[in-house]
Design a protein around this motif. Structure first.
Motif, PDB file in Angstrom:
ATOM      1  N   TRP A 109      -6.968  34.857  14.882  1.00  0.00           N
ATOM      2  CA  TRP A 109      -7.646  35.460  16.042  1.00  0.00           C
ATOM      3  C   TRP A 109      -7.185  34.768  17.315  1.00  0.00           C
ATOM      4  O   TRP A 109      -6.975  35.395  18.337  1.00  0.00           O
ATOM      5  CB  TRP A 109      -9.157  35.198  15.991  1.00  0.00           C
ATOM      6  CG  TRP A 109      -9.951  35.963  15.015  1.00  0.00           C
ATOM      7  CD1 TRP A 109      -9.491  36.743  13.999  1.00  0.00           C
ATOM      8  CD2 TRP A 109     -11.378  35.993  14.968  1.00  0.00           C
ATOM      9  NE1 TRP A 109     -10.557  37.251  13.318  1.00  0.00           N
ATOM     10  CE2 TRP A 109     -11.724  36.813  13.884  1.00  0.00           C
ATOM     11  CE3 TRP A 109     -12.384  35.400  15.729  1.00  0.00           C
ATOM     12  CZ2 TRP A 109     -13.047  37.057  13.555  1.00  0.00           C
ATOM     13  CZ3 TRP A 109     -13.689  35.650  15.398  1.00  0.00           C
ATOM     14  CH2 TRP A 109     -14.026  36.478  14.317  1.00  0.00           C
ATOM     15  N   ARG A 110      -7.090  33.443  17.219  1.00  0.00           N
ATOM     16  CA  ARG A 110      -6.703  32.630  18.367  1.00  0.00           C
ATOM     17  C   ARG A 110      -5.417  33.171  18.985  1.00  0.00           C
ATOM     18  O   ARG A 110      -5.295  33.301  20.205  1.00  0.00           O
ATOM     19  CB  ARG A 110      -6.498  31.185  17.883  1.00  0.00           C
ATOM     20  CG  ARG A 110      -6.004  30.217  18.905  1.00  0.00           C
ATOM     21  CD  ARG A 110      -6.011  28.801  18.333  1.00  0.00           C
ATOM     22  NE  ARG A 110      -5.103  28.617  17.209  1.00  0.00           N
ATOM     23  CZ  ARG A 110      -3.863  28.140  17.309  1.00  0.00           C
ATOM     24  NH1 ARG A 110      -3.391  27.793  18.472  1.00  0.00           N
ATOM     25  NH2 ARG A 110      -3.100  28.016  16.240  1.00  0.00           N
TER      26      ARG A 110
ATOM     27  N   GLN B 130      -6.018  36.726  20.476  1.00  0.00           N
ATOM     28  CA  GLN B 130      -6.808  36.629  21.706  1.00  0.00           C
ATOM     29  C   GLN B 130      -6.010  35.990  22.839  1.00  0.00           C
ATOM     30  O   GLN B 130      -6.060  36.439  23.982  1.00  0.00           O
ATOM     31  CB  GLN B 130      -8.098  35.841  21.431  1.00  0.00           C
ATOM     32  CG  GLN B 130      -9.049  36.606  20.507  1.00  0.00           C
ATOM     33  CD  GLN B 130     -10.331  35.847  20.216  1.00  0.00           C
ATOM     34  OE1 GLN B 130     -10.347  34.618  20.181  1.00  0.00           O
ATOM     35  NE2 GLN B 130     -11.413  36.568  19.971  1.00  0.00           N
TER      36      GLN B 130
ATOM     37  N   PRO C 126     -12.074  38.983  23.601  1.00  0.00           N
ATOM     38  CA  PRO C 126     -12.741  37.810  24.185  1.00  0.00           C
ATOM     39  C   PRO C 126     -13.169  38.054  25.635  1.00  0.00           C
ATOM     40  O   PRO C 126     -12.607  37.473  26.555  1.00  0.00           O
ATOM     41  CB  PRO C 126     -11.676  36.723  24.076  1.00  0.00           C
ATOM     42  CG  PRO C 126     -10.373  37.460  24.158  1.00  0.00           C
ATOM     43  CD  PRO C 126     -10.603  38.818  23.569  1.00  0.00           C
TER      44      PRO C 126
ATOM     45  N   ALA D 252     -12.028  35.381  28.583  1.00  0.00           N
ATOM     46  CA  ALA D 252     -12.037  34.009  28.057  1.00  0.00           C
ATOM     47  C   ALA D 252     -10.854  33.222  28.609  1.00  0.00           C
ATOM     48  O   ALA D 252      -9.794  33.781  28.901  1.00  0.00           O
ATOM     49  CB  ALA D 252     -11.974  34.030  26.540  1.00  0.00           C
TER      50      ALA D 252
ATOM     51  N   TRP E 203     -10.378  28.509  25.237  1.00  0.00           N
ATOM     52  CA  TRP E 203     -11.620  28.835  24.532  1.00  0.00           C
ATOM     53  C   TRP E 203     -11.385  29.477  23.164  1.00  0.00           C
ATOM     54  O   TRP E 203     -12.301  29.568  22.352  1.00  0.00           O
ATOM     55  CB  TRP E 203     -12.484  29.811  25.351  1.00  0.00           C
ATOM     56  CG  TRP E 203     -12.961  29.299  26.666  1.00  0.00           C
ATOM     57  CD1 TRP E 203     -12.780  28.044  27.177  1.00  0.00           C
ATOM     58  CD2 TRP E 203     -13.689  30.039  27.648  1.00  0.00           C
ATOM     59  NE1 TRP E 203     -13.355  27.954  28.414  1.00  0.00           N
ATOM     60  CE2 TRP E 203     -13.925  29.167  28.730  1.00  0.00           C
ATOM     61  CE3 TRP E 203     -14.164  31.349  27.711  1.00  0.00           C
ATOM     62  CZ2 TRP E 203     -14.610  29.565  29.867  1.00  0.00           C
ATOM     63  CZ3 TRP E 203     -14.852  31.753  28.844  1.00  0.00           C
ATOM     64  CH2 TRP E 203     -15.067  30.864  29.926  1.00  0.00           C
ATOM     65  N   VAL E 204     -10.216  30.034  22.982  1.00  0.00           N
ATOM     66  CA  VAL E 204     -10.002  30.839  21.774  1.00  0.00           C
ATOM     67  C   VAL E 204      -9.673  29.934  20.585  1.00  0.00           C
ATOM     68  O   VAL E 204      -9.109  28.863  20.778  1.00  0.00           O
ATOM     69  CB  VAL E 204      -8.863  31.874  21.996  1.00  0.00           C
ATOM     70  CG1 VAL E 204      -9.294  32.868  23.041  1.00  0.00           C
ATOM     71  CG2 VAL E 204      -7.549  31.213  22.356  1.00  0.00           C
ATOM     72  N   PRO E 205     -10.065  30.338  19.337  1.00  0.00           N
ATOM     73  CA  PRO E 205     -10.713  31.604  18.984  1.00  0.00           C
ATOM     74  C   PRO E 205     -12.178  31.611  19.375  1.00  0.00           C
ATOM     75  O   PRO E 205     -12.851  30.587  19.298  1.00  0.00           O
ATOM     76  CB  PRO E 205     -10.573  31.654  17.461  1.00  0.00           C
ATOM     77  CG  PRO E 205     -10.536  30.225  17.031  1.00  0.00           C
ATOM     78  CD  PRO E 205      -9.854  29.485  18.149  1.00  0.00           C
ATOM     79  N   ILE E 206     -12.634  32.780  19.772  1.00  0.00           N
ATOM     80  CA  ILE E 206     -14.041  32.880  20.168  1.00  0.00           C
ATOM     81  C   ILE E 206     -14.541  34.288  19.869  1.00  0.00           C
ATOM     82  O   ILE E 206     -13.787  35.260  19.967  1.00  0.00           O
ATOM     83  CB  ILE E 206     -14.199  32.528  21.672  1.00  0.00           C
ATOM     84  CG1 ILE E 206     -15.673  32.292  22.008  1.00  0.00           C
ATOM     85  CG2 ILE E 206     -13.607  33.609  22.565  1.00  0.00           C
ATOM     86  CD1 ILE E 206     -15.875  31.541  23.324  1.00  0.00           C
ATOM     87  N   ASP E 207     -15.807  34.360  19.461  1.00  0.00           N
ATOM     88  CA  ASP E 207     -16.437  35.663  19.272  1.00  0.00           C
ATOM     89  C   ASP E 207     -17.505  35.801  20.347  1.00  0.00           C
ATOM     90  O   ASP E 207     -18.524  35.127  20.296  1.00  0.00           O
ATOM     91  CB  ASP E 207     -17.058  35.759  17.872  1.00  0.00           C
ATOM     92  CG  ASP E 207     -17.618  37.158  17.611  1.00  0.00           C
ATOM     93  OD1 ASP E 207     -17.730  37.945  18.578  1.00  0.00           O
ATOM     94  OD2 ASP E 207     -17.927  37.461  16.449  1.00  0.00           O
ATOM     95  N   PRO E 208     -17.275  36.645  21.352  1.00  0.00           N
ATOM     96  CA  PRO E 208     -18.221  36.733  22.482  1.00  0.00           C
ATOM     97  C   PRO E 208     -19.613  37.176  22.038  1.00  0.00           C
ATOM     98  O   PRO E 208     -20.585  36.943  22.755  1.00  0.00           O
ATOM     99  CB  PRO E 208     -17.568  37.762  23.412  1.00  0.00           C
ATOM    100  CG  PRO E 208     -16.629  38.532  22.567  1.00  0.00           C
ATOM    101  CD  PRO E 208     -16.170  37.602  21.487  1.00  0.00           C
TER     102      PRO E 208
END
Ligand code: ZN
Ligand code: ZN
Length: 820
Positions: free
Chosen positions: A150-151, A154, A411, A424, A428-433
């Protein structure tokens, strides 16, 4: 030298080498090696479908042959393997399996089911890849559903947003009402479906006159915003700029002129609805018409449909047609077959909806894609136009947001107070908002502390279209550019418009560089009946069945030899059986050779005593090397495999080995030196065959190599040996011509014995050859020992004159007489 057993168990040998190769770690890319040139394969991570089918066998055999060939050519080869996990396909299966729709389960639970299903499928596919004997570097394995991936997805979005390629907008998009999500052009398939063409009367405002409109989608009448007529159409152009009343809703709309209307299609009068199809979208934009959205996200009529609100599209169509008929406005209905756009995952009819979505600016890249496509080397070359035609056909930007669950989150947050869009930050990544607020105290615009998470997720192609950079080590390895662009991107002919295309736009936008230097295309696998292989057509063959029955090396020969690269390849059991028989032949000749070479020590001295047939086979092997190398360089696998098999089976086994048996078995009749010469040729030519075959049939060739050659040749694996060079000095046209003649004479004598129903080893008391000229006579005399030895001739007489007797095929001047 060790001898090979008489029989072999392919299943055992294949599994043994698959295990050992992995233990030896010989397929790992060496990240520290800065000396060897690198070669990187952009293995497309597959959707785990839960089954390894013959199409996969074809793809992976192609990837693997390239990897093995390049390794032997001295390259440090990167052959990674990932799994493209997300996507509608998995969600649709989970919905079916649990008999629910995505909204009916908590998102966490739904994701968990998806992950479990994907894990199960990956295990099955991985087993297939391993069993096929693919030389994948398993330390590179990745899953696009993992947060670490994901990182990357994103991050690429954030960078592209910074570069101005990403935007949010309200535009018409393709919409699957069953999956309840936007989809891209590439996810729309076209199918022929039965439909009906309804002829409907539209009354002119304040008049008794009416115009007839033919439509296949009467349910869109409530969303009719104009009626169009070609201004050159003298039947109707006097009505332009008048107003006409839309039936069922009794709303007047303008009659507009539009050159795009084909007067010969339907009635020549067209209703413009928002949106019946893509043409409507163009017309609405062109004439700045209002938009009446008629459909809900799950494919029902909304409040704009008046009395039809709440009905499904099909129900609304029936009700409207019924009402029109009752009102006397339906003139007639005709059946017709039409091509309709359907969702490539669930086959539901695709609609066009206007929703706020995220887009990537792809149309501005059209020229760059075309330029890059021209720089890429395509195997085969004509596939290039598929990409160029596709990119030229696109008229919408790529919609990258999806209203689904199992995918990489976008993100992004929105300020609850002022609506500010917060993207984002890179770190910040990976992140799930949905689980986490932006890591900032307040909205940079208004200071509010409340945020709304973006609920949409990315199109799966957003994950899988950055693999060329990801495989190279982006963004973590500082030297990732060393492996970028990828040396080859292998792709199926059916996914050029998606995979090859999305890779192009993503990498061009991110890095201003094309993602791959070459593109290797495989065709589709057809059933034995010549149609595309599919379960519904009952021409389907499961790959495990083929691998169990004949083994991987036989299946790989089918894939390599089944047809020209890029063309569709039919699956035929006899092709695999032939592959198997070839392996048995190769095993038998190797087993036989290993016994005759037991007392042999590789020695250059033998070269001094080479006989005409030894020179003949060495020259042919040298030329074979040249042909196969050229074919492999051009990814012409079918040519490579056919040349090797013909040479091995016919030239080497049937001719050469038979003709030198006597020298090997009865050296006392010849000389030790001449025996050693035959041993030398046997040893080297068989080794050459093993090497040339190593990319195609790695298991059996490795087993033979380890038993007969490893000790002297010194490589831990045949796969680590250097690809043979074409030896100019050995390729000797004259030697081949001489050998051809000697072989032809031996073959003809054996044929005569067979015709006379005599055993091949029966004695010929006297053989008289009428050579026709002096030069030919000298050649036959020179090869005399092998002729008399093989054909058991007691006395050989060679005469330069023309004579009588049996003719030799292809050498009409040479005749012979035998006395038994
Ligand atoms: Zn769908
Ligand atoms: Zn704000």
């Amino acid at each position: 030298m060790q001898t090979l057993p008489k029989e072999y168990n392919f299943g055992e040998i294949e599994r043994k080498w698959q295990r050992k190769w992995e233990e030896m770690g010989i397929y790992r890319f060496d990240w520290n090696d800065k000396a060897r040139p690198t070669f990187s394969i952009d293995t497309p991570p597959p959707y785990p479908s839960g089954e390894f089918h013959m199409g996969n066998v074809l793809n992976w055999t192609y990837f693997d042959m390239v990897a093995r060939y390049k390794r032997m050519r001295g390259y440090n080869v990167l052959f990674p393997q990932g799994w493209d996990c997300h996507g509608l396909s998995i969600e649709v299966q989970v919905e079916k399996e649990h008999n629910i729709r995505k909204r009916e389960a908590p998102p966490d639970q739904f994701r968990k089911w998806c992950t479990q299903l994907v894990e199960k499928y990956i295990a099955l596919m991985k087993e297939g890849v391993v069993r096929l004997g693919c030389s994948v570097d398993w330390t590179t394995e990745y899953r696009t559903m993992d947060p670490d991936y994901w990182r990357r997805t994103q991050l690429s979005f954030i960078l592209l947003h910074k570069k101005g390629f990403m935007y949010q907008g309200t535009h018409p998009v393709n919409w699957c009402p069953r999956c309840e999500t936007a989809i891209a052009d590439a996810e729309v398939d076209y199918e022929k479906r039965e439909g009906a063409l309804h002829y409907i009367r539209f009354r002119l405002e304040n008049s008794r006159e009416y115009l007839l409109i033919a439509t296949t989608r009467p349910e869109f009448i409530p969303a009719c915003v104009a009626v169009a007529i070609n201004p050159a159409d003298t039947r109707f152009n006097r009505y332009i700029d008048k107003r006409i009343v839309v039936p069922t809703v009794n709303r007047p709309v303008k009659i507009i002129p539009d050159e795009g209307v084909d007067p010969s299609f339907g009635t020549g009068v067209v209703m413009i609805c928002t949106y019946g199809d893509k043409e409507d979208v163009k017309t609405v934009i062109k004439h700045k018409l209002p938009v009446i959205m008629l459909l809900t996200e799950n494919g029902r009529i909304n409040e704009n449909g008046g009395k039809y609100a709440g009905l499904t599209i099909t129900e609304a169509r029936k009700a409207i047609v019924q009402d029109l008929a009752t009102a006397g406005l339906l003139e007639k209905t005709e059946r017709l077959t039409q091509e309709v756009g359907v969702c490539d995952r669930c086959k539901a009819h695709v609609e066009i909806l206007e929703r706020k979505q995220w887009f990537m600016k792809t149309r501005i890249l059209t020229d760059s894609v075309e330029k890059a496509a021209n720089e890429v080397v395509w195997y085969p070359d004509y596939m290039k136009t598929r990409l160029i035609d596709w990119v030229r056909s696109l008229d919408w930007d790529w919609v990258i947001s999806r209203q689904r669950v199992f995918a990489t989150p976008i993100p992004v947050w929105y300020c609850k107070n002022c609506g500010e869009v917060i993207i984002a930050k890179e770190e910040w990544v990976p992140i799930d908002p949905k689980l986490e607020d932006p890591r900032m105290n307040q909205c940079p615009n208004c200071g509010s502390r409340e945020f709304i998470a973006e609920r949409d997720v990315f199109d799966t192609w957003m994950d899988s279209s950055i693999t060329c950079a990801v495989h190279a080590g982006w963004p973590d390895r500082p030297d990732w550019r060393r492996l970028f662009p990828a040396d080859v991107h292998p792709s199926g002919v059916d996914i050029i418009r998606t995979w090859a295309y999305y890779l192009m736009v993503r990498h061009l936008a991110l890095f201003d560089e094309k993602p791959y230097k070459s593109c290797l295309i495989n065709g589709m696998v057809l059933g034995s009946d010549g149609r595309k292989m599919s379960k519904s057509l009952k021409n389907y063959v499961a790959a495990p069945e083929v691998l169990n029955k004949y083994g991987s090396d036989a299946a790989r020969q089918w894939a390599a030899g089944g047809g020209a690269t890029g063309s569709d390849i039919p699956f035929r059991w006899p092709d695999v059986e032939y592959g198997r028989r070839f392996l048995v032949k190769l095993w038998n000749v190797s087993s036989f050779a290993s016994k005759l070479l037991k007392d042999y020590t590789p020695d250059k001295k033998a070269e001094g005593a080479l006989q005409p047939l030894d020179k003949w086979i060495l020259s042919k092997a040298a030329r074979l090397t040249k042909t196969v190398t050229e074919a492999m360089e051009k990814c012409q696998f079918n040519i490579a495999v056919e040349e090797i098999r013909n040479f091995t089976w016919h030239t080497f086994c049937d001719c050469y080995v038979e003709a030198v048996k006597d020298r090997l078995y009865r050296p006392e009749m010849h000389s030790e030196a001449k025996k050693a010469a035959a041993q030398h040729a046997l040893y080297e030519v068989l080794y050459r065959i093993l090497q040339l075959l190593a990319p195609v049939t790695p298991h059996l060739t490795e087993e033979i190599y380890q038993t007969m050659y490893a000790e002297h040749k010194g490589c831990r694996s045949l796969q680590l040996s250097s690809w043979p060079k074409f030896e100019q000095a050995l390729a000797d046209e004259q030697a081949e011509k001489r050998g051809d003649l000697i072989m032809a004479l031996i073959t003809e004598i054996r044929r005569e014995k067979a015709e006379k129903r005599m055993p091949l080893n029966s004695q010929v008391k006297k053989l008289t050859v009428y050579a026709g000229d002096r030069e030919t006579a000298e050649i036959i005399t020179e090869g005399g020992e092998d002729i008399t030895g093989t054909c058991k001739v007691v006395r050989l007489e060679v005469l330069a004159e023309k004579g009588i007797g049996r003719e030799i095929a292809q050498f009409a001047n040479v005749r012979f007489v035998t006395e038994y």
